[in-house]
Scaffold this motif. Structure first.
Motif, PDB file in Angstrom:
ATOM      1  N   ALA A   1       4.402 -23.747  66.248  1.00  9.61           N
ATOM      2  CA  ALA A   1       3.880 -23.278  64.961  1.00  9.61           C
ATOM      3  C   ALA A   1       2.355 -23.200  64.931  1.00  9.61           C
ATOM      4  O   ALA A   1       1.789 -22.438  64.142  1.00  9.61           O
ATOM      5  N   ASN A   2       1.710 -23.973  65.783  1.00 12.10           N
ATOM      6  CA  ASN A   2       0.248 -24.088  65.760  1.00 12.10           C
ATOM      7  C   ASN A   2      -0.435 -22.723  65.923  1.00 12.10           C
ATOM      8  O   ASN A   2      -0.208 -22.017  66.890  1.00 12.10           O
ATOM      9  N   GLY A   3      -1.257 -22.374  64.935  1.00 18.28           N
ATOM     10  CA  GLY A   3      -2.019 -21.123  65.002  1.00 18.28           C
ATOM     11  C   GLY A   3      -1.260 -19.895  64.536  1.00 18.28           C
ATOM     12  O   GLY A   3      -1.823 -18.801  64.507  1.00 18.28           O
ATOM     13  N   ARG A   4       0.022 -20.048  64.173  1.00 24.35           N
ATOM     14  CA  ARG A   4       0.784 -18.883  63.689  1.00 24.35           C
ATOM     15  C   ARG A   4       0.565 -18.703  62.193  1.00 24.35           C
ATOM     16  O   ARG A   4       0.631 -19.672  61.443  1.00 24.35           O
ATOM     17  N   LYS A   5       0.381 -17.456  61.788  1.00 23.18           N
ATOM     18  CA  LYS A   5       0.192 -17.190  60.361  1.00 23.18           C
ATOM     19  C   LYS A   5       1.524 -17.254  59.626  1.00 23.18           C
ATOM     20  O   LYS A   5       1.597 -17.694  58.489  1.00 23.18           O
ATOM     21  N   LYS A   6       2.570 -16.776  60.297  1.00 22.76           N
ATOM     22  CA  LYS A   6       3.880 -16.738  59.637  1.00 22.76           C
ATOM     23  C   LYS A   6       4.908 -17.441  60.517  1.00 22.76           C
ATOM     24  O   LYS A   6       4.998 -17.171  61.703  1.00 22.76           O
ATOM     25  N   ILE A   7       5.669 -18.348  59.910  1.00 23.06           N
ATOM     26  CA  ILE A   7       6.711 -19.082  60.640  1.00 23.06           C
ATOM     27  C   ILE A   7       8.029 -18.875  59.907  1.00 23.06           C
ATOM     28  O   ILE A   7       8.086 -18.900  58.664  1.00 23.06           O
ATOM     29  N   ASP A   8       9.086 -18.681  60.660  1.00 23.85           N
ATOM     30  CA  ASP A   8      10.420 -18.524  60.090  1.00 23.85           C
ATOM     31  C   ASP A   8      10.740 -19.743  59.202  1.00 23.85           C
ATOM     32  O   ASP A   8      10.484 -20.880  59.612  1.00 23.85           O
ATOM     33  N   PRO A   9      11.263 -19.519  57.985  1.00 21.34           N
ATOM     34  CA  PRO A   9      11.524 -20.643  57.075  1.00 21.34           C
ATOM     35  C   PRO A   9      12.427 -21.730  57.682  1.00 21.34           C
ATOM     36  O   PRO A   9      12.247 -22.916  57.404  1.00 21.34           O
ATOM     37  N   GLU A  10      13.386 -21.323  58.520  1.00 21.04           N
ATOM     38  CA  GLU A  10      14.282 -22.305  59.135  1.00 21.04           C
ATOM     39  C   GLU A  10      13.507 -23.236  60.081  1.00 21.04           C
ATOM     40  O   GLU A  10      13.750 -24.441  60.126  1.00 21.04           O
ATOM     41  N   VAL A  11      12.544 -22.656  60.810  1.00 17.59           N
ATOM     42  CA  VAL A  11      11.697 -23.465  61.705  1.00 17.59           C
ATOM     43  C   VAL A  11      10.813 -24.392  60.866  1.00 17.59           C
ATOM     44  O   VAL A  11      10.656 -25.577  61.172  1.00 17.59           O
ATOM     45  N   GLN A  12      10.241 -23.834  59.791  1.00 14.76           N
ATOM     46  CA  GLN A  12       9.384 -24.624  58.891  1.00 14.76           C
ATOM     47  C   GLN A  12      10.169 -25.806  58.314  1.00 14.76           C
ATOM     48  O   GLN A  12       9.667 -26.928  58.236  1.00 14.76           O
ATOM     49  N   TYR A  13      11.415 -25.547  57.945  1.00 15.57           N
ATOM     50  CA  TYR A  13      12.273 -26.609  57.401  1.00 15.57           C
ATOM     51  C   TYR A  13      12.511 -27.691  58.450  1.00 15.57           C
ATOM     52  O   TYR A  13      12.436 -28.885  58.162  1.00 15.57           O
ATOM     53  N   LYS A  14      12.801 -27.269  59.691  1.00 14.31           N
ATOM     54  CA  LYS A  14      13.076 -28.242  60.757  1.00 14.31           C
ATOM     55  C   LYS A  14      11.859 -29.109  61.052  1.00 14.31           C
ATOM     56  O   LYS A  14      11.987 -30.310  61.315  1.00 14.31           O
ATOM     57  N   ILE A  15      10.667 -28.491  61.015  1.00 12.29           N
ATOM     58  CA  ILE A  15       9.434 -29.267  61.209  1.00 12.29           C
ATOM     59  C   ILE A  15       9.309 -30.301  60.092  1.00 12.29           C
ATOM     60  O   ILE A  15       9.041 -31.484  60.339  1.00 12.29           O
ATOM     61  N   GLY A  16       9.521 -29.858  58.858  1.00 12.83           N
ATOM     62  CA  GLY A  16       9.428 -30.772  57.713  1.00 12.83           C
ATOM     63  C   GLY A  16      10.454 -31.888  57.785  1.00 12.83           C
ATOM     64  O   GLY A  16      10.139 -33.057  57.548  1.00 12.83           O
ATOM     65  N   TYR A  17      11.681 -31.534  58.137  1.00 10.56           N
ATOM     66  CA  TYR A  17      12.750 -32.533  58.207  1.00 10.56           C
ATOM     67  C   TYR A  17      12.489 -33.532  59.340  1.00 10.56           C
ATOM     68  O   TYR A  17      12.707 -34.738  59.177  1.00 10.56           O
ATOM     69  N   ALA A  18      12.002 -33.022  60.482  1.00  7.18           N
ATOM     70  CA  ALA A  18      11.683 -33.909  61.614  1.00  7.18           C
ATOM     71  C   ALA A  18      10.574 -34.888  61.219  1.00  7.18           C
ATOM     72  O   ALA A  18      10.638 -36.082  61.554  1.00  7.18           O
ATOM     73  N   ASN A  19       9.562 -34.387  60.490  1.00 13.70           N
ATOM     74  CA  ASN A  19       8.489 -35.269  60.016  1.00 13.70           C
ATOM     75  C   ASN A  19       9.030 -36.302  59.024  1.00 13.70           C
ATOM     76  O   ASN A  19       8.671 -37.478  59.085  1.00 13.70           O
ATOM     77  N   PHE A  20       9.901 -35.847  58.134  1.00 16.53           N
ATOM     78  CA  PHE A  20      10.526 -36.740  57.140  1.00 16.53           C
ATOM     79  C   PHE A  20      11.294 -37.870  57.826  1.00 16.53           C
ATOM     80  O   PHE A  20      11.177 -39.041  57.453  1.00 16.53           O
ATOM     81  N   LYS A  21      12.066 -37.530  58.857  1.00 15.68           N
ATOM     82  CA  LYS A  21      12.883 -38.534  59.559  1.00 15.68           C
ATOM     83  C   LYS A  21      12.022 -39.555  60.299  1.00 15.68           C
ATOM     84  O   LYS A  21      12.464 -40.665  60.579  1.00 15.68           O
ATOM     85  N   GLN A  22      10.789 -39.174  60.621  1.00 16.26           N
ATOM     86  CA  GLN A  22       9.882 -40.113  61.293  1.00 16.26           C
ATOM     87  C   GLN A  22       9.038 -40.924  60.313  1.00 16.26           C
ATOM     88  O   GLN A  22       8.262 -41.771  60.722  1.00 16.26           O
ATOM     89  N   GLY A  23       9.163 -40.623  59.033  1.00 21.87           N
ATOM     90  CA  GLY A  23       8.357 -41.335  58.035  1.00 21.87           C
ATOM     91  C   GLY A  23       6.992 -40.701  57.809  1.00 21.87           C
ATOM     92  O   GLY A  23       6.149 -41.278  57.129  1.00 21.87           O
ATOM     93  N   ASP A  24       6.759 -39.505  58.369  1.00 22.03           N
ATOM     94  CA  ASP A  24       5.495 -38.796  58.123  1.00 22.03           C
ATOM     95  C   ASP A  24       5.683 -37.944  56.874  1.00 22.03           C
ATOM     96  O   ASP A  24       5.907 -36.740  56.948  1.00 22.03           O
ATOM     97  N   PHE A  25       5.613 -38.593  55.722  1.00 20.78           N
ATOM     98  CA  PHE A  25       5.957 -37.914  54.471  1.00 20.78           C
ATOM     99  C   PHE A  25       4.923 -36.869  54.066  1.00 20.78           C
ATOM    100  O   PHE A  25       5.268 -35.840  53.500  1.00 20.78           O
ATOM    101  N   LYS A  26       3.655 -37.132  54.393  1.00 20.86           N
ATOM    102  CA  LYS A  26       2.605 -36.161  54.064  1.00 20.86           C
ATOM    103  C   LYS A  26       2.845 -34.856  54.838  1.00 20.86           C
ATOM    104  O   LYS A  26       2.785 -33.761  54.278  1.00 20.86           O
ATOM    105  N   GLY A  27       3.118 -35.004  56.145  1.00 18.79           N
ATOM    106  CA  GLY A  27       3.419 -33.830  56.975  1.00 18.79           C
ATOM    107  C   GLY A  27       4.673 -33.116  56.495  1.00 18.79           C
ATOM    108  O   GLY A  27       4.734 -31.881  56.479  1.00 18.79           O
TER     109      GLY A  27
END
Length: 203
Positions: A154-180
């Protein structure tokens, strides 16, 4: 089209072995360019058997056509042969990574793609390989590694597929990185579909 017309008139018995190999490959490539894939594959499959300069190119195109037809086992064999040649070594890893992903062989994908990405220079399609690698770790619920590779993608991309964006968010959530997680899930939560609902729930 003109190349096919003329190459079909060539009598293979009148050619040297090298000329025959060249003629066969070029006829196969001409069929490939005309999207006559069955005819092309016949030429490439025959041509890849020989010990000549065109065998690696034929193996690459035969592998691509096998992959396109869903014959992943043949594709894997052909692409492994093509990868022995310097010209095709940079382009094979992305396709082999896709094959592992299509087969659902996440362990095989992780093992292969992590090594392939260490090549210098990196293989062509390295960003797509990072995406599939991240998703393989996501499927295995190794969220730390999933986030690492999905973030690289995702780094440096202007547009990311929503499903990928969701997976990044969910992966951060599962690690306790709530801000990310909030940063990634916010944009997806606005969607009026099940992905948006899931993102909103985790937010």
């Amino acid at each position: 089209a003109r190349a096919i017309e003329n190459l079909q008139k060539v009598g293979p018995d009148n050619l040297t072995d090298e000329q025959r190999a060249e003629s066969e490959f070029k006829l196969g490539y001409a069929y490939f360019a005309q999207k006559e894939f069955d005819k092309a594959k016949l030429q490439f499959d025959r041509n890849k058997q020989g010990q000549h300069e065109y065998r690696y190119a034929s193996a690459y195109y035969a592998g691509y056509l096998a992959y396109r037809a869903g014959d992943t086992q043949s594709a894997r064999q052909d692409l492994a042969l093509a990868a022995q040649n310097d010209a095709y070594r940079p382009v094979v890893p992305a396709m082999l990574t896709q094959i592992y992903y299509k087969e659902g062989d996440y362990d095989g994908l992780i093992s292969y793609a992590t090594e392939a990405l260490k090549q210098t220079p990196p293989p062509q399609g390295a960003d797509e390989m990072q995406l599939l690698l991240g998703d393989a770790y996501y499927q295995k619920q190794d969220f730390a590694k999933a986030a690492e590779y999905l973030d690289q993608y995702a780094n440096g991309r202007k547009k990311i597929d929503p499903e990928v964006q969701y997976k990044i968010g969910y992966a951060n959530f599962k690690q306790g990185d709530f801000k990310g997680a909030i940063g990634s899930l916010k944009g997806v939560a606005a969607r009026r579909d099940s992905l948006g609902q899931n993102a909103a729930y985790h937010l």
